[in-house]
Scaffold this active site. Sequence first.
Site, PDB file in Angstrom:
ATOM      1  N   GLY A  18      12.206   9.360   3.854  1.00 45.40           N
ATOM      2  CA  GLY A  18      12.809  10.582   3.314  1.00 45.40           C
ATOM      3  C   GLY A  18      14.317  10.452   3.181  1.00 45.40           C
ATOM      4  O   GLY A  18      14.897  10.765   2.139  1.00 45.40           O
ATOM      5  N   SER A 130       5.486   3.766  -3.711  1.00 38.25           N
ATOM      6  CA  SER A 130       5.340   2.450  -3.100  1.00 38.25           C
ATOM      7  C   SER A 130       6.676   1.726  -3.042  1.00 38.25           C
ATOM      8  O   SER A 130       7.548   1.939  -3.891  1.00 38.25           O
ATOM      9  CB  SER A 130       4.348   1.605  -3.897  1.00 38.25           C
ATOM     10  N   GLY A 131       6.766   0.875  -2.038  1.00 37.62           N
ATOM     11  CA  GLY A 131       7.966   0.051  -1.924  1.00 37.62           C
ATOM     12  C   GLY A 131       8.584   0.113  -0.540  1.00 37.62           C
ATOM     13  O   GLY A 131       9.594  -0.537  -0.286  1.00 37.62           O
ATOM     14  N   LYS A 184      -2.393   5.433  -6.514  1.00 39.93           N
ATOM     15  CA  LYS A 184      -1.705   4.826  -5.356  1.00 39.93           C
ATOM     16  C   LYS A 184      -2.712   4.267  -4.354  1.00 39.93           C
ATOM     17  O   LYS A 184      -2.498   3.199  -3.760  1.00 39.93           O
ATOM     18  CB  LYS A 184      -0.783   5.856  -4.677  1.00 39.93           C
ATOM     19  N   HIS A 187      -3.821   1.030  -5.665  1.00 37.12           N
ATOM     20  CA  HIS A 187      -2.702   0.096  -5.431  1.00 37.12           C
ATOM     21  C   HIS A 187      -2.822  -0.486  -4.020  1.00 37.12           C
ATOM     22  O   HIS A 187      -2.723  -1.697  -3.805  1.00 37.12           O
ATOM     23  CB  HIS A 187      -1.371   0.844  -5.611  1.00 37.12           C
ATOM     24  N   TYR A 192      -4.328  -4.665   0.116  1.00 41.89           N
ATOM     25  CA  TYR A 192      -5.139  -5.213   1.209  1.00 41.89           C
ATOM     26  C   TYR A 192      -5.751  -6.551   0.793  1.00 41.89           C
ATOM     27  O   TYR A 192      -5.773  -7.511   1.570  1.00 41.89           O
ATOM     28  CB  TYR A 192      -6.300  -4.269   1.549  1.00 41.89           C
ATOM     29  N   ARG A 289      -9.983  -6.802   8.513  1.00 39.27           N
ATOM     30  CA  ARG A 289      -9.003  -6.147   9.403  1.00 39.27           C
ATOM     31  C   ARG A 289      -9.762  -5.536  10.576  1.00 39.27           C
ATOM     32  O   ARG A 289      -9.333  -5.620  11.722  1.00 39.27           O
ATOM     33  CB  ARG A 289      -8.257  -5.026   8.659  1.00 39.27           C
TER      34      ARG A 289
HETATM   35  C1  6PG Z   1       3.473   0.933  -0.137  1.00 43.14           C
HETATM   36  C2  6PG Z   1       2.598   0.679   1.056  1.00 43.14           C
HETATM   37  C3  6PG Z   1       2.665   1.850   1.992  1.00 43.14           C
HETATM   38  C4  6PG Z   1       2.197   1.552   3.400  1.00 43.14           C
HETATM   39  C5  6PG Z   1       0.736   1.296   3.476  1.00 43.14           C
HETATM   40  C6  6PG Z   1       0.334   0.408   4.593  1.00 43.14           C
HETATM   41  O1  6PG Z   1       2.913   0.937  -1.221  1.00 43.14           O
HETATM   42  O2  6PG Z   1       4.675   1.085   0.034  1.00 43.14           O
HETATM   43  O3  6PG Z   1       1.278   0.504   0.657  1.00 43.14           O
HETATM   44  O4  6PG Z   1       1.993   2.903   1.388  1.00 43.14           O
HETATM   45  O5  6PG Z   1       2.960   0.546   3.952  1.00 43.14           O
HETATM   46  O6  6PG Z   1       0.128   2.531   3.667  1.00 43.14           O
HETATM   47  O7  6PG Z   1      -1.038   0.516   4.699  1.00 43.14           O
HETATM   48  P1  6PG Z   1      -1.825   0.150   5.995  1.00 43.14           P
HETATM   49  O8  6PG Z   1      -1.092   0.794   7.140  1.00 43.14           O
HETATM   50  O9  6PG Z   1      -3.175   0.715   5.821  1.00 43.14           O
HETATM   51  O10 6PG Z   1      -1.789  -1.334   6.065  1.00 43.14           O
END
Ligand code: 6PG
Length: 474
Positions: A18, A130-131, A184, A187, A192, A289
């Site tokens: 944020g 994302s990012g 998303k 994505h 994964y 996982r």
């Molecule tokens: C992103 C990541 C972000 C987060 C994931 C991690 O796009 O910036 O994907 O959303 O780091 O949620 O996912 P896990 O905790 O399930 O590995």
Amino acid sequence: MKKENQSEFGLIGLGTMGSNLLQNIADHGYNCSGYDNNYKKVDALNQLDRGNIHGFANIKDFVMSLNVPRVVMMSVPAGKVVDIVIEELVGVMEKGDIIIDGGNSHFTETERRYKDLEEKGFLFLGMGISGGAEGARKGPSMMPGGDKKAYDTVATLLEKIAAHVNGEPTVAYMGARSAGHFVKMVHNGIEYALMQLISETYEIMKEGFQMNDNEMHAVYEKWNEGRLQSYLIEITRDIFAYKKPGEKLLLLNDIKDEAKATGTGKWTSQAAMDLGLPVPIIDISVAMRDLSKYKDLRVKASTMYPGSQDIKYGGNADKYIAKMEAAYYFGMMSAYAQGMHLLYHANEEYKYGLNMDLIAKIWRGGCIIRSEFLEDIFAAYKKDSKLKHLFLDNSIHDNLIMSLDGIRAVVSDASKHGVAVPAFSAALSYFDNFRSAEMPANLIMAQRDYFGSHTYELTGKEGTFHTEWEDANN
Ligand code: 6PG
């Protein structure tokens, strides 16, 4: 109504994401406000001493600091908190104001919230971002869906704070209602799969070829300079260079081999199964996982089943790395193709109005799955916006064929040596079934009919049939 010194954007949840987003917004000359019920976070924000960022610990004051129509984005953990914050906001905001959920909410929750807020007269956007923290600060990829009018109001700001590829922002309106969060989620499912594939290359190099950390670092470094160039390969390269402070050993080697997850990969598999759409490379990545967490069982089993004596791969490691590079290229294509196939079908089912080329386009920068290969995906959908599956595109076809020897070698050698490569195997088996005009599903249908009278259909003959199989007379 625009008032002097009022903020143009409000953000709730002053965690790293944020706070970084607010700083990014402020960098582009916007006045913005941040709110958190944790005074310390508000203080930290105000101590940044940025003239155009204002921190509030009182939600009413925060909302009143915003221009009308007010734009408030939530950057809070997915789940109940989102509903609690929305309820608070509805109490202090006015009809016509815009609420954006910038977290990783489940798309079904976004669907519900969209309808609720629409009935109450608020405009709602569910926006995947994302990012990570760095993306938020320097330019994320954003996947907004929901109220189009709300998007149009914030489009310019989002385009400015997004990452840019070839001068174009990595944000675009994805589609109706929960489209943004669905995109998303997929994505993350692809994320994964790519992470699992990379970890399998690590396993082959470490266990099979007994390569040392420097050698593995060199492989990822080289890969990142070629067609595998991507954020995930790049950070893997860096992880293989990160030494424990004051020591020569990698931090990586001290990290527990038990993978955690917040759930978005699992949601992708669940959503795909609900749609009857196969994404086995994502499924297996979620499953592995999960398996990693059963460390005690794995430790016990490792003494009972010592595995192949022959775990060491013979021959020239360098030559083999080239095969692995091709195998990763193949697996990566499969991960994106399965994810895009899911999006294609979700779009039909949920009537989102997705544009596949636009999705590929905004994933090319800012997000975790950004890669050189997304240019090819973008080109494939640009050429044919109705393309049903990436494997049917001619240029992807050529790349798959070129990489096939590599993945076949990697999967067969791994099975011979007792090295687990579930994501590579899933990618290859998916391909071998996908390219089969005939699958052995006829036998499954016969079996179902045998034990459950579920009936079957016949090739070249209309209708459904049932056989009393026990009465077989030959
Ligand atoms: C992103 C990541 C972000 C987060 C994931 C991690 O796009 O910036 O994907 O959303 O780091 O949620 O996912 P896990 O905790 O399930 O590995």
